[in-house]
Write an enzyme that holds these catalytic residues in place. Structure first.
Site, PDB file in Angstrom:
ATOM      1  N   GLY A  89      90.085-109.805  68.645  1.00 37.35           N
ATOM      2  CA  GLY A  89      88.901-109.606  69.485  1.00 37.35           C
ATOM      3  C   GLY A  89      89.221-109.617  70.967  1.00 37.35           C
ATOM      4  N   ALA A  90      88.180-109.872  71.795  1.00 37.22           N
ATOM      5  CA  ALA A  90      88.302-109.763  73.256  1.00 37.22           C
ATOM      6  C   ALA A  90      88.922-108.403  73.583  1.00 37.22           C
ATOM      7  CB  ALA A  90      89.129-110.919  73.826  1.00 37.22           C
ATOM      8  N   LEU A  91      88.286-107.375  73.057  1.00 32.90           N
ATOM      9  CA  LEU A  91      88.877-106.029  73.068  1.00 32.90           C
ATOM     10  C   LEU A  91      88.957-105.437  74.475  1.00 32.90           C
ATOM     11  CD1 LEU A  91      87.078-104.640  69.894  1.00 32.90           C
ATOM     12  CD2 LEU A  91      89.337-105.698  70.059  1.00 32.90           C
ATOM     13  N   HIS A  92      90.001-104.632  74.676  1.00 33.08           N
ATOM     14  CA  HIS A  92      90.207-103.948  75.960  1.00 33.08           C
ATOM     15  C   HIS A  92      90.799-102.574  75.663  1.00 33.08           C
ATOM     16  CE1 HIS A  92      94.343-105.083  75.275  1.00 33.08           C
ATOM     17  NE2 HIS A  92      94.001-106.358  75.213  1.00 33.08           N
ATOM     18  N   HIS A 132      93.518-102.053  73.040  1.00 35.89           N
ATOM     19  CA  HIS A 132      93.087-101.928  71.637  1.00 35.89           C
ATOM     20  C   HIS A 132      92.604-100.497  71.377  1.00 35.89           C
ATOM     21  CE1 HIS A 132      92.499-106.388  72.217  1.00 35.89           C
ATOM     22  NE2 HIS A 132      93.222-106.362  71.118  1.00 35.89           N
ATOM     23  N   GLU A 162     103.036-102.388  71.458  1.00 38.67           N
ATOM     24  CA  GLU A 162     104.418-102.758  71.820  1.00 38.67           C
ATOM     25  C   GLU A 162     104.461-103.911  72.820  1.00 38.67           C
ATOM     26  OE1 GLU A 162     106.588 -99.312  73.082  1.00 38.67           O
ATOM     27  OE2 GLU A 162     106.939 -98.675  71.015  1.00 38.67           O
ATOM     28  N   ASP A 165     103.443-106.829  72.281  1.00 34.36           N
ATOM     29  CA  ASP A 165     103.994-107.910  71.453  1.00 34.36           C
ATOM     30  C   ASP A 165     105.122-107.299  70.616  1.00 34.36           C
ATOM     31  OD1 ASP A 165     102.115-110.054  72.184  1.00 34.36           O
ATOM     32  OD2 ASP A 165     100.642-108.677  71.343  1.00 34.36           O
ATOM     33  N   SER A 217      95.898-107.434  78.270  1.00 32.32           N
ATOM     34  CA  SER A 217      95.945-108.509  77.286  1.00 32.32           C
ATOM     35  C   SER A 217      94.593-109.215  77.321  1.00 32.32           C
ATOM     36  CB  SER A 217      97.040-109.504  77.684  1.00 32.32           C
ATOM     37  OG  SER A 217      96.826-110.745  77.049  1.00 32.32           O
ATOM     38  N   ARG A 273      94.166-112.197  77.242  1.00 35.89           N
ATOM     39  CA  ARG A 273      94.344-113.393  78.091  1.00 35.89           C
ATOM     40  C   ARG A 273      94.078-113.096  79.567  1.00 35.89           C
ATOM     41  NH1 ARG A 273      98.256-114.938  74.107  1.00 35.89           N
ATOM     42  NH2 ARG A 273      97.690-117.009  73.367  1.00 35.89           N
TER      43      ARG A 273
HETATM   44  O1  PAF Z   1      98.291-109.233  68.018  1.00 35.01           O
HETATM   45  C1  PAF Z   1      97.290-109.839  67.590  1.00 35.01           C
HETATM   46  O2  PAF Z   1      96.186-109.685  68.075  1.00 35.01           O
HETATM   47  C2  PAF Z   1      97.443-110.808  66.435  1.00 35.01           C
HETATM   48  O3  PAF Z   1      98.666-111.452  66.482  1.00 35.01           O
HETATM   49  C3  PAF Z   1      97.222-110.140  65.056  1.00 35.01           C
HETATM   50  C4  PAF Z   1      98.273-109.088  64.773  1.00 35.01           C
HETATM   51  C5  PAF Z   1      95.845-109.521  65.008  1.00 35.01           C
HETATM   52  C6  PAF Z   1      97.325-111.206  63.963  1.00 35.01           C
HETATM   53  O4  PAF Z   1      96.378-112.202  64.127  1.00 35.01           O
END
Ligand code: PAF
Length: 282
Positions: A31-34, A37, A150, A152, A187, A189
């Site tokens: 969640g907390a989409l940006h 995503h 990428e 993460d 992110s 965050r």
């Molecule tokens: O990258 C994330 O947002 C999380 O690590 C994931 C892949 C949704 C797993 O909870």
């Protein structure tokens, strides 16, 4: 867009789609989409008949209770973003019991050592939590393709490894890092940073760009010294780690070998918010 609020409604939905022979693309999120995503959904919509996202703040991948508690959550805003994106056909928003019917606990994984590098050292147990939730989501959603950012990069490598080792029939695609105009990697965050700190954090990207130039000129030790100097001069920012690793094994390197691919990885804590970024080095 369908909003699927538990495992049963998801299962009925998936069954119908499979009967119709639909090709499912899946992008799990917390969640907390940006816009980062949205770039996953866009990639998924090009290669599939149907795009599903999930929103689940997975407790087992947080090794710090405060980080879990502070993780931004706004489900109504997220649903609106998904609807307006035009890329997503259904969102799965499970309850904890849909993912962890007994106890919210991770399984233990062997990712051939990938889990012991970088984030694995800084966040013990994190990748067991990620592996557990992603494997369960794959089991429930049964996607043909799944998309991960990428940003993460280690998580992406670990999920590819899990799918390969467990022979899970899903193709994993990495989607390039989506950056704000100033270069900061998007992110969830970032929402915890004040505007001017977000602006100051562009130094993380600028530093990686410098590394990409220095890569052909300086040794790893010299590059690391320069990076430390840069962050020593930044108020309110602590360099947690910077390293250059082999892109396949994710093992830190002290020397560059011509036939290998390298990537720079950095973690900086800005006003208590942990920001991560990486860049492929040419
Ligand atoms: O990258 C994330 O947002 C999380 O690590 C994931 C892949 C949704 C797993 O909870």
């Amino acid at each position: 867009m369908e909003v699927l609020k538990n495992k049963k409604t998801l299962q009925d939905f998936i069954e119908r789609q499979k009967e119709m022979g639909k090709r499912i693309g899946f992008a799990p999120t917390m969640g907390a989409l940006h816009n980062g995503h949205l770039s996953l959904y866009e990639a998924a919509s090009k290669e599939n008949d149907l795009v599903i996202s999930s929103i689940f703040v997975n407790p087992t991948q947080f090794n710090n209770a405060e980080d879990l508690e502070k993780y931004p959550r706004d489900i109504n805003r997220d649903i609106l973003i998904l609807k307006n994106s035009g890329f997503v056909d259904a969102v799965y928003i499970p309850e904890v019991a849909d993912i962890y019917p007994e106890k919210a606990e991770s399984s233990h994984y062997d990712f051939d050592g990938l889990e012991n590098e970088m984030e694995g050292k800084s966040r013990p147990g994190h990748f067991d939590g990620v592996g557990t939730v992603v494997e369960e989501l794959f089991r429930q959603v049964q996607p043909d393709n799944a998309y991960f950012g990428e940003k993460d990069f280690q998580q992406l490598a670990i999920i590819k490894k899990m799918v390969e080792k467990k022979k899970i029939p899903v193709k994993i695609t990495g989607v390039p890092i989506f950056r704000a105009e100033n270069g900061l990697a998007l992110s969830s965050r970032n929402q915890r940073l004040h505007e001017e700190r977000r602006e100051a954090s562009k130094i993380i990207y600028e530093t990686l760009e410098k590394v990409n130039k220095w890569f052909n000129e300086f040794s790893v030790t010299e590059i690391k010294e320069r990076i430390q100097d840069i962050f020593d001069q930044q108020k309110g920012m602590q360099l947690e780690y910077f390293l250059i690793a082999n892109e396949e094994t994710l093992q830190e390197t002290d020397f560059f070998y011509k036939d290998k691919n390298y990537r720079a990885f950095i973690v900086v804590v800005v006003d208590g918010v942990r920001l991560i970024d990486n860049m492929h080095l040419d």
